[in-house]
Structure formats: structure tokens, C-alpha cells
Design an enzyme around this catalytic site. Structure first.
Site, short mmCIF file in Angstrom:
data_model
loop_
_atom_site.label_atom_id
_atom_site.label_comp_id
_atom_site.label_asym_id
_atom_site.label_seq_id
_atom_site.Cartn_x
_atom_site.Cartn_y
_atom_site.Cartn_z
N HIS A 121 14.24 -5.08 -28.63
CA HIS A 121 14.84 -5.98 -29.61
C HIS A 121 14.97 -5.17 -30.91
CE1 HIS A 121 14.95 -9.35 -32.49
NE2 HIS A 121 15.22 -10.16 -31.49
N ASP A 198 5.26 -5.36 -28.08
CA ASP A 198 5.98 -6.52 -28.59
C ASP A 198 5.89 -7.59 -27.50
OD1 ASP A 198 7.86 -8.46 -29.05
OD2 ASP A 198 9.51 -7.08 -29.44
N GLN A 201 8.15 -12.27 -25.96
CA GLN A 201 8.67 -13.03 -24.80
C GLN A 201 7.59 -13.26 -23.74
OE1 GLN A 201 11.54 -14.47 -24.67
NE2 GLN A 201 12.38 -13.53 -26.52
N LYS A 224 7.84 -19.15 -30.25
CA LYS A 224 8.33 -18.94 -28.89
C LYS A 224 7.33 -19.46 -27.86
CE LYS A 224 10.98 -14.75 -29.98
NZ LYS A 224 12.36 -15.22 -30.23
N CYS A 362 20.30 -9.52 -30.17
CA CYS A 362 19.58 -8.57 -31.05
C CYS A 362 19.16 -7.34 -30.28
CB CYS A 362 18.37 -9.22 -31.71
SG CYS A 362 18.76 -10.59 -32.75
#
Lengths: 404, 140
Positions: A121, A198, A201, A224, A362
Site C-alpha cells: 500500500h 503492515d 488487512q 478495519k 492505493c
């Protein structure tokens, strides 16, 4: 088995209508909807508990501080962190990554290397570009294979004693690939590099244990995972967080301030300058409780079923190409219909009440990699159903007829 | 040649015939498919409108006191909207284009497609068309 209709009933927004149709919300990769207990927690905080944290001696300040710190403990347990003060509250994943990138540049010298992947991302690309620019280090990129997995052999060859940090996503937001981060962490550590994951998700879709995983940093966002917007987490190992210089400065993050010099507060406060998003942090605890009650493994199992169903139904439509076909995938499907622009499809299915994402997500380097202007992305959550997938598939078929 | 106001009126009348969004969108798709092609040599990055989810190329030429716009997009719905804008503004004189009020957008129910907060960048397209008009009006 999860009682999905009971889960759905806890999300008030899922019963609203959009463009005269029942809402089908398939944009969970962008943000998830919020259950009533999260909405109530925010409102209860302002109605009953509001005060500033870590400051006052009065009753409400103590209460707000307790609630705030209770949330930190809940998150510590949820991700299996060793210490409570390894949990830093930020604005979101982007903010967490920026915090690390800004501090980490002081550790870097000319010729040092940071490795990211082609799959990232923008928020896990740009902070590292700036970090490298400011420190004279070099950014190296792991390419992705046609199935959306990282080229691990290429990665092993990139690793060297110059590698100081490896920053990669746990799950690709644009392709859904679940990356083999265990291997990435192991190999990176073997050359002495630190690893930042990261996890934006991943955090409500995969069970996490920081002590087992051994990542040096892990970042994720509350919004999220059924929580409020504007709250994120930076997990970092105690010793690294202690050595990392502060990001923002001001109140709360200091021990003593004088004009001859200021000493910084201990973790986690060193990285939490200013009044935080207290209501958001407090409500985030309710979101974690919601997830924990359902159990992450059961959520993952149900989402895998949805993914399989949606993928096979989608592939029945002629001309569909799915980007990201790794065996280990999260419930994210990026696809295009031959000859049609994703934007056109998104516009038409929106009129049928279907919320899906179109565009580059993104992640422009991925779009370049596949030489496409963008994709249509379906990203599923635990409250979605096979019936909704059917509605979405029908809407896509309708769009195809209208556009062909 | 009809005035900008007259053409807008015609478009509003056209759209008034449609009962639902499907007919409206099908009409847009048809308009997109019928849009006169842009000369390939103008499909260059300098002519891309920024801020669109789909790519939009816009070219303007000043011919005998009028501006002739040609455009293209890789998304057909966007192309449809672009076609309407060209229908309204192309062939008019620069000062009229620069000061044109495009009230028809609200009336044909495409406001959501043209709202400045949406990610489609069509507001940028109108802005760019008007910027050309301002630039050409200084040549007059």
C-alpha cells in the site's frame, strides 16, 4: 458455526437501503462497519466518562484513564504482546508506519538498505522513500509473481548485512495474498535486520501472537476491525521502542521539561504526545471484545468459505480475470472484466446497492505490474453472506450486459 | 448553432424521458460510444485531466472565434458524461464558455457523478474546459 444473522443484527447500518436497494457492503478492506456495542461505547464515553487521561487527580480523569489503559491491556492480550507498554496508540496504520520511519532514519547510514515489496500500500512505500532520501540509504523492492505472491528467492538474494529493515504487508490490500511473514521475519533476523509488518488487512482476519511471530513492529488500524476511525496501533518490541527517538513532541510524552533540556517519558507515553483519541481508544476495546467473542479462527474459517464461493461464482462469468491467485488468500478479490473499465462496473453496481471498490487501491505499483488501470475489488467481512454474493454477482452480470 | 442555455434545455428534456437509472445510464453509455474520436496525437499525458478514476484526455482548438473540444476516456460512462459536456460547450465562443452556468447537471440527476467530492474528477474536466476558454478569450 457462526450465527451470521445474529452477527448482522448487531450492525445497524446493514439494514439501511442504498439507491432503493438493500445495502450489500463489500468494501471492508477500506473500512468495516461498526457493531452497536462500539457505537454505544463511544457515546457512553462522552455521556459518562469524558475527561482527559493521565493528568487530573479528579474522579473522571481517573475513570477515563482506567478505560483508556484497559483498552491497551485488551489489545496487548489480543495480539499476544509481552508488555502492555509495547502497545502505542496512533491515528492509524499510516501513522504507525510514519512514526517508525521517522525514528528509524536516525539509525541509518549511507549505503544501508530498506526492503519493501511491490505489493505494498502507498502508506508502506512513501514513508520509506522519505526515510531513505533523508538518511542516504537505498530502498530495495521485492517483486511479485503472477499469482500475487512475493518472489521469495529474489528476497533472499536482496538480504545482506546492509539490510537494516524489511517492511512488508501481512495481507495485500489489493490482491488478498497472505504473505509468508514468518519466513520473512526469520530470514531478515538472520542478517540482523528489523522487520515491520503492515497488518492493516490482517488484524481481525488472522489470529496474532507477537511473541511467537517475533516481528519487531506490527501496525494496524481499529477502523478495519469494526472499531472507530482515527485509532491505530503500533506494536513494537520494548528495547527497540526504547531506542527509537520520539515522533511528535508536546504534552504527555515528557518526564521533565526545562530550558536546559527535556527528558522523555517512559513507554508508551513517549510516543503519545498530546491528548489522544480517547473515545476512539475506549470504543476500540468493544470492537476487540466483539471479535474475541466470535473468535478469530471461526471468523477466518467463515471468510474462507465466502471467498471460495465468491471466487467460483465470479469465475463463471465469461471474461473475468482475478488478480491475486495465491493459495493462501484473505477474503479479498480483485478482478476485471475483459474489455470493461472497473469504474464503469463500480458505477452500475452501486445503483443496485452494492458497495465495492474500484480503482488502484492505493497500490499503483501493483497496477503497473499487471499493466491495468485498476481493478474492481470485493473485500468481505464476517457479516457478509452467500446471498449477498449472489446479489453482487447478478449486479456484475447486469453491468456487463449494459456495458457490452 | 444553439446557445449553451438552449442545448442544456434540450439535454434536460432528453433525460426527462427516462423513468429510471438504468435508462439514464444506458443513454450515457450510448452517448459515450457515439462520441467522435479524438485524434490519436492528442491522447498524450499532457492532455490528461487529473483526479479522474478513469483516464480522460481533453483537447481544445480555437477555430474562427469558437472553441472545438475533442476528448476521450477509457471508461465508457465517463465518456458519456464527457460527450454531454462537449455537446454543451464545444463550438461556442470563449467568453460564453468561461461564464457558462451548467445548471443541467443537477436537473438530469447526474449530480452524484459530477459532485466535487466524488473521485471522478469531472469537475476538473469542466474546470479545464473553462481554463481553455479563458486562455483563448485573451487571444481575441
Amino acid at each position: 458455526m457462526l450465527d451470521v444473522s445474529k452477527i448482522r443484527s448487531q450492525f445497524p447500518i446493514l439494514s439501511r437501503r442504498v439507491n432503493g436497494q438493500n445495502l450489500v457492503y463489500f468494501d471492508n478492506g477500506a473500512t468495516t462497519q461498526k457493531p452497536q456495542i462500539v457505537i454505544d461505547a463511544e457515546s457512553k464515553y462522552y455521556a459518562n466518562q469524558n475527561s482527559n487521561v493521565h493528568r487530573g487527580v479528579h474522579f473522571l480523569s481517573g475513570l477515563a484513564t482506567d478505560k483508556f489503559e484497559e483498552s491497551r491491556s485488551t489489545i496487548q492480550n489480543f495480539i499476544g504482546a509481552k508488555h502492555k507498554h509495547e502497545i502505542i496508540f496512533t491515528k492509524g496504520t499510516t501513522d504507525s508506519i510514519n512514526l517508525v520511519a521517522n525514528g528509524f532514519k536516525t539509525f541509518l547510514n549511507k549505503g544501508d538498505e530498506i526492503i519493501i515489496s511491490e505489493q505494498e500500500h502507498h502508506s508502506n512505500i512513501v514513508p520509506w522513500q522519505i526515510c531513505c532520501e533523508q538518511s542516504g540509504s537505498n530502498l530495495k523492492v521485492i517483486p511479485i509473481l503472477d499469482n500475487g505472491e512475493m518472489d521469495m528467492d529474489f528476497f533472499y538474494n536482496l538480504l545482506s548485512e546492509n539490510t537494516k529493515l524489511v517492511a512488508v504487508s501481512h495481507i495485500s490490500n489489493a490482491l488478498g495474498t497472505i504473505n509468508n511473514i514468518e519466513k520473512i521475519i526469520e530470514k531478515s533476523h538472520s542478517v540482523g535486520a528489523k522487520v515491520l509488518i503492515d497488518g492493516a488487512q490482517a488484524a481481525s482476519h488472522i489470529s496474532l501472537n507477537m511473541q511467537k511471530l517475533d516481528a519487531d513492529f506490527y501496525c494496524f488500524s481499529a477502523h478495519k476491525m469494526f472499531g472507530p476511525t482515527g485509532v491505530g496501533i503500533l506494536y513494537g518490541k520494548e528495547d527497540i521502542l526504547n531506542s527509537l527517538p520520539p515522533y511528535q513532541s508536546g504534552g504527555e510524552m515528557i518526564k521533565e521539561v526545562s530550558f536546559s533540556g527535556t527528558t522523555y517519558a517512559d513507554l508508551p507515553h513517549k510516543f503519545e504526545a498530546g491528548t489522544p483519541n480517547i473515545s476512539g481508544v475506549v470504543a476500540f476495546k468493544s470492537a476487540i471484545d466483539f471479535i474475541s467473542n466470535l473468535e478469530v479462527n471461526k471468523i477466518a474459517k467463515y471468510e474462507a468459505e465466502l471467498l471460495q464461493y465468491a471466487t467460483s461464482e465470479l469465475l463463471k462469468i465469461e471474461g473475468v480475470r482475478i488478480y491475486g491467485t495465491s493459495k493462501k488468500k484473505s477474503a479479498i478479490i480483485s478482478f476485471n472484466l475483459e474489455g470493461l473499465h472497473p469504474y464503469d462496473i463500480g458505477m452500475i453496481v452501486d445503483k443496485m446497492g452494492i458497495a465495492i471498490r474500484t480503482g488502484q487501491h492505493c497500490a499503483q505499483p501493483i497496477m503497473e505490474r499487471f499493466n491495468i488501470p485498476g481493478t474492481v475489488r470485493i473485500s468481505l467481512a464476517v457479516y457478509n453472506t452467500k446471498e449477498e454474493i449472489d446479489l453482487c454477482i447478478n449486479a456484475i452480470k447486469k453491468a456487463k450486459i449494459m456495458l457490452s | 448553432m444553439h446557445t449553451i442555455i438552449e442545448i442544456q434545455k434540450e439535454i434536460i428534456d432528453d433525460f426527462a424521458m427516462f423513468d429510471d437509472w438504468i435508462q439514464k445510464y444506458e443513454h450515457l453509455i450510448d452517448l459515450g460510444k457515439e462520441l467522435s474520436p479524438i485524434d490519436q496525437k492528442y491522447k498524450i499525458s499532457e492532455n490528461l485531466i487529473k483526479g479522474c478514476q478513469s483516464r480522460v484526455w481533453l483537447h481544445a482548438e480555437y477555430v474562427e472565434g469558437k472553441i472545438i473540444y475533442t476528448a476521450d476516456s477509457d471508461a465508457v460512462m465517463t465518456k458519456g458524461i464527457v460527450a454531454i459536456l462537449i455537446n454543451v460547450l464545444s463550438g461556442q465562443n470563449p467568453s460564453e464558455i468561461a461564464t457558462a452556468k451548467l445548471g443541467f447537471i443537477n436537473e438530469i440527476g447526474l449530480k452524484e457523478q459530477l459532485s466535487p467530492t466524488r473521485a471522478n474528477g469531472l469537475v476538473s474536466m469542466i474546470k479545464q474546459m473553462k481554463l481553455y476558454a479563458i486562455a483563448f478569450s485573451k487571444q481575441q
